[in-house]
Design a protein around this motif. Structure first.
Motif, PDB file in Angstrom:
ATOM      1  N   ARG A 203       0.831  -1.190   0.000  1.00 49.58           N
ATOM      2  CA  ARG A 203       0.000   0.000   0.000  1.00 49.58           C
ATOM      3  C   ARG A 203       0.879   1.258   0.000  1.00 49.58           C
ATOM      4  NH1 ARG A 203      -5.008   0.484   1.218  1.00 49.58           N
ATOM      5  NH2 ARG A 203      -5.993   1.658   2.746  1.00 49.58           N
ATOM      6  N   GLU A 204       1.813   1.226   0.936  1.00 53.31           N
ATOM      7  CA  GLU A 204       2.747   2.335   1.058  1.00 53.31           C
ATOM      8  C   GLU A 204       3.534   2.540  -0.238  1.00 53.31           C
ATOM      9  OE1 GLU A 204       5.764   2.866   4.649  1.00 53.31           O
ATOM     10  OE2 GLU A 204       4.175   1.397   4.897  1.00 53.31           O
ATOM     11  N   ILE A 207       1.371   4.085  -2.895  1.00 57.60           N
ATOM     12  CA  ILE A 207       1.137   5.513  -2.617  1.00 57.60           C
ATOM     13  C   ILE A 207       2.382   6.325  -2.958  1.00 57.60           C
ATOM     14  CG2 ILE A 207       0.701   7.218  -0.809  1.00 57.60           C
ATOM     15  CD1 ILE A 207      -1.051   5.103   0.558  1.00 57.60           C
ATOM     16  N   MET A 208       3.534   5.785  -2.576  1.00 53.76           N
ATOM     17  CA  MET A 208       4.785   6.481  -2.907  1.00 53.76           C
ATOM     18  C   MET A 208       4.886   6.726  -4.400  1.00 53.76           C
ATOM     19  SD  MET A 208       7.348   4.390  -0.458  1.00 53.76           S
ATOM     20  CE  MET A 208       8.834   5.322  -0.341  1.00 53.76           C
ATOM     21  N   LYS A 209       4.506   5.711  -5.163  1.00 52.56           N
ATOM     22  CA  LYS A 209       4.633   5.860  -6.612  1.00 52.56           C
ATOM     23  C   LYS A 209       3.614   6.859  -7.168  1.00 52.56           C
ATOM     24  CE  LYS A 209       6.937   2.311  -8.313  1.00 52.56           C
ATOM     25  NZ  LYS A 209       7.008   1.255  -9.307  1.00 52.56           N
ATOM     26  N   TRP A 210       2.393   6.857  -6.612  1.00 56.73           N
ATOM     27  CA  TRP A 210       1.395   7.804  -7.112  1.00 56.73           C
ATOM     28  C   TRP A 210       1.803   9.249  -6.863  1.00 56.73           C
ATOM     29  CZ3 TRP A 210      -2.503   4.449  -4.182  1.00 56.73           C
ATOM     30  CH2 TRP A 210      -2.867   3.369  -4.985  1.00 56.73           C
ATOM     31  N   VAL A 211       2.471   9.479  -5.721  1.00 53.49           N
ATOM     32  CA  VAL A 211       2.847  10.860  -5.461  1.00 53.49           C
ATOM     33  C   VAL A 211       4.186  11.208  -6.111  1.00 53.49           C
ATOM     34  CG1 VAL A 211       1.495  11.026  -3.359  1.00 53.49           C
ATOM     35  CG2 VAL A 211       3.893  10.389  -3.228  1.00 53.49           C
ATOM     36  N   GLY A 212       4.772  10.267  -6.856  1.00 58.53           N
ATOM     37  CA  GLY A 212       5.930  10.629  -7.654  1.00 58.53           C
ATOM     38  C   GLY A 212       7.280  10.328  -7.043  1.00 58.53           C
ATOM     39  N   ALA A 213       7.346   9.255  -6.234  1.00 57.89           N
ATOM     40  CA  ALA A 213       8.656   8.845  -5.717  1.00 57.89           C
ATOM     41  C   ALA A 213       9.444   8.194  -6.847  1.00 57.89           C
ATOM     42  CB  ALA A 213       8.481   7.863  -4.573  1.00 57.89           C
ATOM     43  N   THR A 214      10.758   8.421  -6.875  1.00 57.85           N
ATOM     44  CA  THR A 214      11.570   7.733  -7.871  1.00 57.85           C
ATOM     45  C   THR A 214      11.747   6.280  -7.426  1.00 57.85           C
ATOM     46  OG1 THR A 214      13.596   8.294  -6.707  1.00 57.85           O
ATOM     47  CG2 THR A 214      12.865   9.826  -8.407  1.00 57.85           C
ATOM     48  N   ASP A 215      12.103   5.437  -8.385  1.00 60.86           N
ATOM     49  CA  ASP A 215      12.291   4.013  -8.073  1.00 60.86           C
ATOM     50  C   ASP A 215      13.332   3.825  -6.984  1.00 60.86           C
ATOM     51  OD1 ASP A 215      10.412   3.300  -9.853  1.00 60.86           O
ATOM     52  OD2 ASP A 215      11.794   2.727 -11.446  1.00 60.86           O
ATOM     53  N   PHE A 217      14.200   5.848  -4.684  1.00 59.23           N
ATOM     54  CA  PHE A 217      13.691   6.297  -3.391  1.00 59.23           C
ATOM     55  C   PHE A 217      12.861   5.199  -2.728  1.00 59.23           C
ATOM     56  CE2 PHE A 217      10.871   8.598  -0.571  1.00 59.23           C
ATOM     57  CZ  PHE A 217      11.764   9.422   0.062  1.00 59.23           C
ATOM     58  N   LEU A 295       9.125  -4.080  -7.954  1.00 61.48           N
ATOM     59  CA  LEU A 295       8.904  -2.660  -8.245  1.00 61.48           C
ATOM     60  C   LEU A 295       8.617  -2.345  -9.704  1.00 61.48           C
ATOM     61  CD1 LEU A 295      11.194  -0.502  -6.018  1.00 61.48           C
ATOM     62  CD2 LEU A 295       8.759  -0.932  -5.882  1.00 61.48           C
ATOM     63  N   VAL A 297       6.556  -1.232 -12.273  1.00 63.72           N
ATOM     64  CA  VAL A 297       5.247  -0.661 -12.592  1.00 63.72           C
ATOM     65  C   VAL A 297       5.429   0.298 -13.748  1.00 63.72           C
ATOM     66  CG1 VAL A 297       3.418   0.874 -11.842  1.00 63.72           C
ATOM     67  CG2 VAL A 297       4.215  -0.906 -10.335  1.00 63.72           C
TER      68      VAL A 297
ATOM     69  N   PRO B  75       8.214   9.726 -12.466  1.00 61.56           N
ATOM     70  CA  PRO B  75       7.974  10.408 -11.187  1.00 61.56           C
ATOM     71  C   PRO B  75       7.668  11.894 -11.350  1.00 61.56           C
ATOM     72  CG  PRO B  75       9.831   8.935 -10.959  1.00 61.56           C
ATOM     73  CD  PRO B  75       9.455   8.927 -12.416  1.00 61.56           C
ATOM     74  N   ARG B  78       4.154  12.373 -12.362  1.00 60.29           N
ATOM     75  CA  ARG B  78       3.208  12.121 -11.270  1.00 60.29           C
ATOM     76  C   ARG B  78       3.208  13.228 -10.227  1.00 60.29           C
ATOM     77  NH1 ARG B  78       4.125   5.593 -10.788  1.00 60.29           N
ATOM     78  NH2 ARG B  78       3.172   5.127 -12.805  1.00 60.29           N
ATOM     79  N   ARG B  79       4.314  13.944 -10.131  1.00 58.63           N
ATOM     80  CA  ARG B  79       4.360  15.049  -9.174  1.00 58.63           C
ATOM     81  C   ARG B  79       3.469  16.202  -9.603  1.00 58.63           C
ATOM     82  NH1 ARG B  79      10.787  14.755  -7.436  1.00 58.63           N
ATOM     83  NH2 ARG B  79      10.660  12.526  -7.009  1.00 58.63           N
ATOM     84  N   LEU B  91      -2.387   5.605   5.025  1.00 56.38           N
ATOM     85  CA  LEU B  91      -1.589   4.633   5.779  1.00 56.38           C
ATOM     86  C   LEU B  91      -2.125   4.593   7.205  1.00 56.38           C
ATOM     87  CD1 LEU B  91       1.892   5.635   4.383  1.00 56.38           C
ATOM     88  CD2 LEU B  91       0.552   3.606   3.813  1.00 56.38           C
ATOM     89  N   PHE B 102       4.099  12.554   4.321  1.00 57.54           N
ATOM     90  CA  PHE B 102       4.681  11.445   3.558  1.00 57.54           C
ATOM     91  C   PHE B 102       4.872  11.812   2.078  1.00 57.54           C
ATOM     92  CE2 PHE B 102       3.830   7.271   1.372  1.00 57.54           C
ATOM     93  CZ  PHE B 102       4.988   6.654   1.771  1.00 57.54           C
ATOM     94  N   VAL B 106       8.557  12.077   0.162  1.00 55.80           N
ATOM     95  CA  VAL B 106       8.849  11.266  -1.007  1.00 55.80           C
ATOM     96  C   VAL B 106       9.483  12.080  -2.130  1.00 55.80           C
ATOM     97  CG1 VAL B 106       7.621  10.140  -2.902  1.00 55.80           C
ATOM     98  CG2 VAL B 106       7.208   9.423  -0.569  1.00 55.80           C
TER      99      VAL B 106
END
Ligand SMILES: Nc1ncnc2c1ncn2[C@@H]1O[C@H](COP(=O)(O)OP(=O)(O)O)[C@@H](O)[C@H]1O
Ligand SMILES: [Mg+2]
Lengths: 297, 228
Positions: A203-204, A207-215, A217, A295, A297, B75, B78-79, B91, B102, B106
């Motif tokens: 889940r986490e 969510i990280m990926k939806w908000v734009g975390a790099t791989d 990260f 990872l 996606v 990324p 998506r930002r 979460l 969070f 990120v």
């Protein structure tokens, strides 16, 4: 720079958060790594000691060349020169038949009547004692010395030396195989642990990926977690191994004093450093496998 | 802002989730995406933020091709996009504050920035007093507002919501929609996939209707469905 520092801090926070959360799972992974590295350490110690013992025995390898009777000083000098020129020979010492008899008499003991029973004659031949710088060449050196004129026969630990070389080769091979297998086991178990951790945290991750975390990260905390597991396992293995090895060799030296064992702490520290690095490496490889698979996606 | 040219998406199992869709959404628009369940709304949304790639056609978001985009640029795409889902996707083991923070961590924001920005967005969705509570201590509407705050915290130019009111009662749904309208008034493009007929019919915004993967209607000041 500040950003990198912040990221590093975050990565550590997340790795420890995850370690806390999946207690039993991490315990299992670190435990298996510990067992693997422990057995690995035993294998390494076995190899190290085998090498050490065979080195010790090797350095004691010598050839006795028994000479014909009635040779004069010139003959002896000529033979000596030729022996010294043989490849693998380190040192040549002349042992006269008188010296040999004296040594023999000493070995039989003062009270023995060896000389009397021989009736004043000395049946022993003159000889050269030859030490090798290259113990592995003992067989060929002995053969060529045996062909020299004036040499009656040669003696060395025929068979014994060859057997020992074979034995050490086998121990090395088997230990390598065992080490390899256990290494693979550790990687697999850490990979499984990290996969389960990632599943628990899917889940986490999404969510990280939806908000734009790099791989990277997303990856780093899991890689770090794997490394920490490997390191923890290694620490346990090193502690148990160090303790039991010193106890065991201590006992062994009391009982079998002649058996050479490695007690040089520098060698052991090298080994423990190696195991520690191996633990971290196994953890990294294990988690990398899972992270890589998961990872996409 | 968003351009679809003849886009089709066939899943590996053979389902044709989207067939030849062409649509343009301008910057600053407020758009409802409607259609029966299984019509392809979620698929269309997944294509926009590149969770899925189209089988055919071309997609541009913010002037950039989704298809030609390199993996490491995703990324950054998506930002620019804030996402809100029907099931909130918070979460559970983190507080309201932490859930929103969070999203900033990120993308590498610093603690000072986070301390300043998070209360700001929580204020915007009226949850400043709930910052230290956990999601399970909140009502559904409040949880969805946390999700909206999280979607907004990085100042996206586009806000996408997939059935954001699907789990909420009518009054709460209106409340949530009002936040979306407010966000849109401040200049963010908003795209909402929804089943809330009454809301769509009342607001009279642009409506794009999907049916079995096809765009069957696209009208300004539209309604949920025409009487047949
Ligand atoms: N990952 C997937 N794999 C296969 N089929 C899918 C997948 N996601 C959605 N579908 C199918 O695609 C169609 C459209 O689904 P979806 O886009 O979720 O529609 P909606 O959001 O409008 O309900 C449905 O028939 C659904 O079963
Ligand atoms: Mg859907």
């Amino acid at each position: 720079m500040l950003m990198q520092l912040r990221m590093a801090l975050y990565v550590f926070q997340e790795a420890f958060r995850s370690l806390r959360r999946n207690g039993w799972l991490n315990f299992a992974a670190a435990g298996t790594t510990a067992v693997s590295l422990f057995v690995l350490g035993i294998a390494v110690l076995l190899v190290v000691n085998t090498n050490y013992i065979s080195k010790t025995v090797e350095s004691n390898v010598e050839i006795m060349a028994y000479l014909d009777r009635g040779l004069d000083q010139n003959d002896l000098k000529a033979i000596r020169t030729q022996i010294e020129a043989t490849p693998g020979v380190k040192e040549v010492r002349f042992i006269s038949k008188e010296e040999a008899l004296a040594t023999l008499a000493k070995r039989f003991g003062k009270e023995s009547k060896l000389k009397e029973s021989l009736g004043g004659t000395n049946p022993l031949p003159d000889a050269f004692r030859i030490r090798m710088s290259e113990p592995r060449q003992v067989a060929s050196a002995a053969a060529s010395i045996n062909r020299l004129p004036g040499v009656e026969k040669v003696r060395y630990g025929q068979g014994v030396v060859e057997k020992m070389f074979k034995l050490t080769a086998w121990i090395r091979l088997i230990s390598m195989v065992v080490m390899g297998l256990l290494g693979v086991c550790s990687v697999f178990l850490i990979a499984t642990t990290i996969r389960l951790t990632m599943f628990a945290r899917r889940r986490e991750i999404s969510i990280m990926k939806w908000v734009g975390a790099t791989d990277w990260f997303v990856r780093w905390p899991f890689l770090l977690e794997g490394m920490i597991l490997g390191a923890a396992g290694a620490l346990v293995a090193v502690a148990v191994l160090g303790f039991s090895y010193s106890a065991l060799t201590g006992k062994l030296q009391e009982v079998l004093a002649f058996l050479p064992v490695v007690r040089d702490y520098r060698v052991l520290i090298h080994l423990f450093e190696g195991l520690f690095t191996a633990g971290i490496g196994l953890g990294l490889v294990g988690s990398f496998i899972s992270v890589h698979r998961y990872l996409r996606v | 802002m968003i351009q679809f040219f003849n886009v089709s998406k066939f899943y590996p199992n053979g389902v044709k989730a989207l067939v030849g869709a062409t649509l343009h959404i301008e910057k600053g628009e407020f758009v409802f995406l409607v259609g029966p369940s299984g019509a392809g709304k979620s698929t269309l949304i997944k294509l926009i933020f590149r969770e899925e790639l189209p089988t055919k056609g071309q997609i541009y978001v913010g002037g950039r091709s989704i298809i030609r985009m390199k993996r490491r640029d995703v990324p950054h795409l998506r930002r620019q996009i804030g996402m809100v889902f029907q099931d909130f996707r918070l979460l559970p083991d983190r507080t309201v504050f932490e859930n929103v923070a969070f999203a900033m961590q990120v993308v590498g924001a610093g603690p000072q920035e986070i301390k300043r920005r998070v209360p700001e967005v929580l204020e915007l969705v009226g949850l400043k007093e709930r910052a230290q509570m956990y999601p399970r201590q909140l009502s559904g509407g409040e949880q969805q507002r946390v999700a909206i705050a999280r979607a907004l915290v990085n100042k996206p130019t586009l806000l996408i919501a997939d059935e954001p009111t699907g789990n909420l009662d009518m009054d709460t749904s209106w409340e949530i929609i009002n936040y979306f309208q407010e966000i849109n008034r401040r200049g963010t493009t908003v795209l909402i996939a929804t089943h809330a007929r009454e809301i769509v019919d009342t607001l009279r915004q642009r409506v794009i209707a999907l049916d079995r993967g096809r765009v069957v209607r696209d009208e300004h000041q539209g309604v949920y469905a025409h009487a047949t």
